[in-house]
Each structure stands twice: as C-alpha cells, then as structure tokens.
Design an enzyme around this catalytic site. Structure first.
Site, PDB file in Angstrom:
ATOM      1  CB  THR A  62      53.436  88.076  22.968  1.00  0.00           C
ATOM      2  OG1 THR A  62      53.141  87.971  24.355  1.00  0.00           O
ATOM      3  CG2 THR A  62      53.626  89.533  22.596  1.00  0.00           C
ATOM      4  CE  LYS A  66      51.150  83.628  23.446  1.00  0.00           C
ATOM      5  NZ  LYS A  66      51.654  82.793  24.533  1.00  0.00           N
ATOM      6  CD  GLU A  78      49.278  65.652  18.011  1.00  0.00           C
ATOM      7  OE1 GLU A  78      50.477  65.356  17.841  1.00  0.00           O
ATOM      8  OE2 GLU A  78      48.455  64.911  18.573  1.00  0.00           O
ATOM      9  CG  ASP A 102      53.961  79.299  25.286  1.00  0.00           C
ATOM     10  OD1 ASP A 102      55.065  79.855  25.126  1.00  0.00           O
ATOM     11  OD2 ASP A 102      52.876  79.874  25.092  1.00  0.00           O
ATOM     12  N   GLY A 127      45.159  74.846  36.938  1.00  0.00           N
ATOM     13  CA  GLY A 127      44.668  75.662  35.834  1.00  0.00           C
ATOM     14  C   GLY A 127      44.339  74.802  34.630  1.00  0.00           C
ATOM     15  CB  ALA A 131      49.460  78.527  30.687  1.00  0.00           C
ATOM     16  NE  ARG A 152      38.731  80.659  39.275  1.00  0.00           N
ATOM     17  CZ  ARG A 152      39.058  81.892  38.951  1.00  0.00           C
ATOM     18  NH1 ARG A 152      39.401  82.742  39.905  1.00  0.00           N
ATOM     19  NH2 ARG A 152      39.049  82.307  37.706  1.00  0.00           N
ATOM     20  CE1 TYR A 217      61.976  86.421  34.021  1.00  0.00           C
ATOM     21  CE2 TYR A 217      60.663  87.889  32.631  1.00  0.00           C
ATOM     22  CZ  TYR A 217      61.847  87.586  33.279  1.00  0.00           C
ATOM     23  OH  TYR A 217      62.897  88.459  33.195  1.00  0.00           O
ATOM     24  N   GLY A 239      58.943  80.988  35.687  1.00  0.00           N
ATOM     25  CA  GLY A 239      58.942  80.671  34.265  1.00  0.00           C
ATOM     26  C   GLY A 239      60.066  81.273  33.445  1.00  0.00           C
TER      27      GLY A 239
HETATM   28  P1  ATR Z   1      46.257  81.529  30.255  1.00  0.00           P
HETATM   29  O1  ATR Z   1      46.320  81.616  28.762  1.00  0.00           O
HETATM   30  O2  ATR Z   1      47.255  82.375  30.979  1.00  0.00           O
HETATM   31  O3  ATR Z   1      46.242  80.114  30.742  1.00  0.00           O
HETATM   32  P2  ATR Z   1      43.410  81.685  30.530  1.00  0.00           P
HETATM   33  O4  ATR Z   1      43.246  80.795  29.347  1.00  0.00           O
HETATM   34  O5  ATR Z   1      42.508  82.859  30.695  1.00  0.00           O
HETATM   35  O6  ATR Z   1      44.869  82.235  30.642  1.00  0.00           O
HETATM   36  O7  ATR Z   1      43.267  80.752  31.833  1.00  0.00           O
HETATM   37  C1  ATR Z   1      43.461  81.246  33.114  1.00  0.00           C
HETATM   38  C2  ATR Z   1      43.490  80.060  34.105  1.00  0.00           C
HETATM   39  O8  ATR Z   1      43.796  80.554  35.397  1.00  0.00           O
HETATM   40  C3  ATR Z   1      42.161  79.341  34.220  1.00  0.00           C
HETATM   41  O9  ATR Z   1      42.404  77.982  34.498  1.00  0.00           O
HETATM   42  C4  ATR Z   1      41.527  80.041  35.431  1.00  0.00           C
HETATM   43  O10 ATR Z   1      40.577  79.255  36.124  1.00  0.00           O
HETATM   44  P3  ATR Z   1      39.026  79.217  35.633  1.00  0.00           P
HETATM   45  O11 ATR Z   1      39.013  78.437  34.356  1.00  0.00           O
HETATM   46  O12 ATR Z   1      38.297  78.545  36.712  1.00  0.00           O
HETATM   47  O13 ATR Z   1      38.648  80.673  35.441  1.00  0.00           O
HETATM   48  C5  ATR Z   1      42.745  80.207  36.290  1.00  0.00           C
HETATM   49  N1  ATR Z   1      42.661  81.260  37.330  1.00  0.00           N
HETATM   50  C6  ATR Z   1      42.738  82.600  37.148  1.00  0.00           C
HETATM   51  N2  ATR Z   1      42.673  83.255  38.331  1.00  0.00           N
HETATM   52  C7  ATR Z   1      42.569  82.291  39.296  1.00  0.00           C
HETATM   53  C8  ATR Z   1      42.484  82.308  40.731  1.00  0.00           C
HETATM   54  N3  ATR Z   1      42.489  83.454  41.422  1.00  0.00           N
HETATM   55  N4  ATR Z   1      42.382  81.128  41.362  1.00  0.00           N
HETATM   56  C9  ATR Z   1      42.375  79.957  40.686  1.00  0.00           C
HETATM   57  N5  ATR Z   1      42.450  79.864  39.333  1.00  0.00           N
HETATM   58  C10 ATR Z   1      42.561  81.020  38.647  1.00  0.00           C
END
Ligand code: ATR
Length: 281
Positions: A62, A66, A78, A102, A127, A131, A152, A217, A239
């Site tokens: 965790t 990772k 894969e 996951d 996103g 994840a 975003r 979660y 989750g």
């Molecule tokens: P994880 O491993 O939890 O997926 P990560 O790889 O850092 O964490 O990715 C976080 C995701 O949440 C990204 O898609 C991020 O969007 P950006 O790529 O544009 O940064 C998204 N995210 C985080 N906070 C957000 C918010 N307030 N509104 C919309 N998207 C958000």
C-alpha cells in the site's frame, strides 16, 4: 508450519488487510499468519528482503510503496504493467511475481456483489490516475457499449483512452464535454473525495437506474455520492466491496482457495450518510 504474509506501507496502522486476511484464513481453514509492516520510507527493498529471508511468502503493498514494488518485482502481470503499480507480490525462490488486483476487485464487486454487469452499459470513469488505470482493462473486458474517461488534465484522459483503444470503445474527454450525456454506471476514481472535494461533473450524467460508485472507502456520503443522491440515484456504493474483493483475489493467488467476502464487507461497511460537521454542498 504457518505460512507468512503481510501488508507493507507507511503509515500502516490504518490498514484493514490484517483483519481481512485473518477473517479469510479462519473461514477457509488456511494456516497463515498475516501481519502489518511499517516500511522505512527510503528502504523498501531492504524491508522486503528481510521479510523474504524470514520465510515470508507474499505481501500486499500500500501507499507509498506501489511503485517501489513495481521496480522490485522480477515478473509483472499485464494488469500490473498497465496500472504501473503493484499491490500484491508472491515470492518463489528468486522470482518475485507482481500483481495489481485493484481493478479486478472493483469489477468483481460491481458485477458479482452489486449485480451490475457492465456489458452493453454506458460507463463513465472519473479520473485518469492510478485507480482509473487499474480499472481500464477489466472494464473493457466486459464489453460495455462505451467507456468514457473524464479527467481534469484532459491529456491524461486521452492517453488512458488510447491505451484501451484496442480492447473496446473508449474515449477520453474533459468534464465540460459531459454536459448533455448520461451514463448507466458512474465511477469516481479521482482522489477528490479524500479531501472532501467534488470533481466538476455535471449532475445530469446519472441516467435513470444509474449506479454511482465511489472508489474511496469509509468516507460515508462523499460529495460525489451526495451529488448522485441529490440527482435521484438510488444505487450508491463506496469501495468497501472493492477493498474486500482485491484482498480475496490476492488470497486466491497465494492460497488457491477463494474466500467468501460477505462477512468482511458486512464488518467493514461504513453507512453512506453525510458526516456531521460537513458543509452542505
Ligand atoms: P490515484 O492513485 O488515487 O488514482 P493519482 O494517480 O494521483 O491517484 O490520481 C488522482 C486522480 O484524481 C487524477 O485523475 C486527478 O486529476 P488530474 O490528473 O487532473 O490531477 C484526480 N483528482 C484529484 N483531485 C481532483 C479534484 N478535486 N477534481 C477532479 N479530479 C481530481
């Protein structure tokens, strides 16, 4: 002899994995010990070496390790390669096999526990981080009518869609492009909920009979689930099932026995209610 497994992270005391695997072991009669290891931030490899030297057979990984686990492995599945991250390892002599469960855990929760097959459905994934990457191939393997990835940073949504393009109908877009579109299943795979934030998703994305699924979660009714609820969505999930199912996948991989997840899900479920003290949207 009792076989040894563990979860490694930093911090680690919040991890539910020892509880989950302990329940699985008891229910299936497997003679295992499953502990939690707080890995030193700059010495992940050393901590894993020590665990293996002491006879450890497998680890869950965790945050924040990772990517370190990805680098440590000698063979990556894969799905681990696509996710670019590893959440389970199995040790076989010099070999270090690496997996990422996951996405398959999420899929099994949705299809098996929640009774919502994705075949023929219009699916929205919010996103494009780790994840979302983990969910991409398992989702496309179900043959949804379409998978739309909104992010975003639009470039990341397009990049992820391009990775999945050979496996099915998938496209990336910006949140504003979602106006006027609706979906049968909407997954919040952003990390926004961890900070009590709401991704800028229009409330009109939820089709009648939609399932709204929050990958985070134990946060109760997150801003995303609140939005869905206010839009009339009846089926809301967080989750907890994904957490239990990814653990079950690792257990099967290590032990060759599939544990039932119901008791774990019941024990760990946090009611989807708005936490007191939170500001109304
Ligand atoms: P994880 O491993 O939890 O997926 P990560 O790889 O850092 O964490 O990715 C976080 C995701 O949440 C990204 O898609 C991020 O969007 P950006 O790529 O544009 O940064 C998204 N995210 C985080 N906070 C957000 C918010 N307030 N509104 C919309 N998207 C958000």
């Amino acid at each position: 002899m009792t076989d040894r497994y563990a979860v490694i992270g930093n911090p680690i005391q919040q991890s539910k994995s020892p509880l989950i695997h302990g329940m699985f072991a008891q229910a299936t009669g497997q003679d295992i010990e499953y502990t939690a290891i707080e890995g030193p931030l700059d010495r992940f490899a050393g901590a894993v070496d020590a665990f293996r030297a002491a006879g450890g057979l497998g680890l869950n990984i965790t945050a924040p390790f990772k990517l370190d686990a990805f680098a440590y492995a000698t063979e990556r599945s894969e799905r681990a390669q696509l996710a670019g991250a590893v959440n389970a390892m199995k040790f076989d002599g010099e070999r270090v096999l690496a997996e990422n469960f996951d996405g398959v855990g999420l899929l099994r929760d949705v299809t098996h526990n929640l009774g919502c097959p994705l075949k023929g459905k219009r699916v929205l994934l919010l996103g494009a981080g780790g994840a979302a990457r983990g969910a991409l191939l398992p989702f496309l393997g179900q043959d949804p009518a379409e998978l739309v990835i909104a992010n975003r940073s639009i470039d990341k949504a397009h990049e992820l869609a391009a990775i999945g393009a050979r496996q099915g109908r998938v496209r990336g877009c910006a949140y504003v492009e979602l106006v006027g579109q609706s979906f049968d299943v909407v997954f919040n795979a952003t990390s926004a909920s961890l900070r009590g934030e709401l991704p800028p998703v229009p409330a009109t994305v939820f089709a009648p009979n939609c399932l709204a699924y929050e990958l985070a979660y134990g946060k109760g009714l997150t801003p995303f689930l609140r939005l869905a609820s206010n839009a009339g969505v009846k089926q809301l999930a967080d989750g907890v099932g994904m957490l239990a199912e990814q653990a079950a996948e690792a257990f099967v991989w290590w032990r060759g026995v599939r544990p039932d997840t119901r008791a774990v899900i019941d024990k760990l479920t946090v009611p989807l209610v708005w936490a007191t003290g939170c500001t109304e949207l």
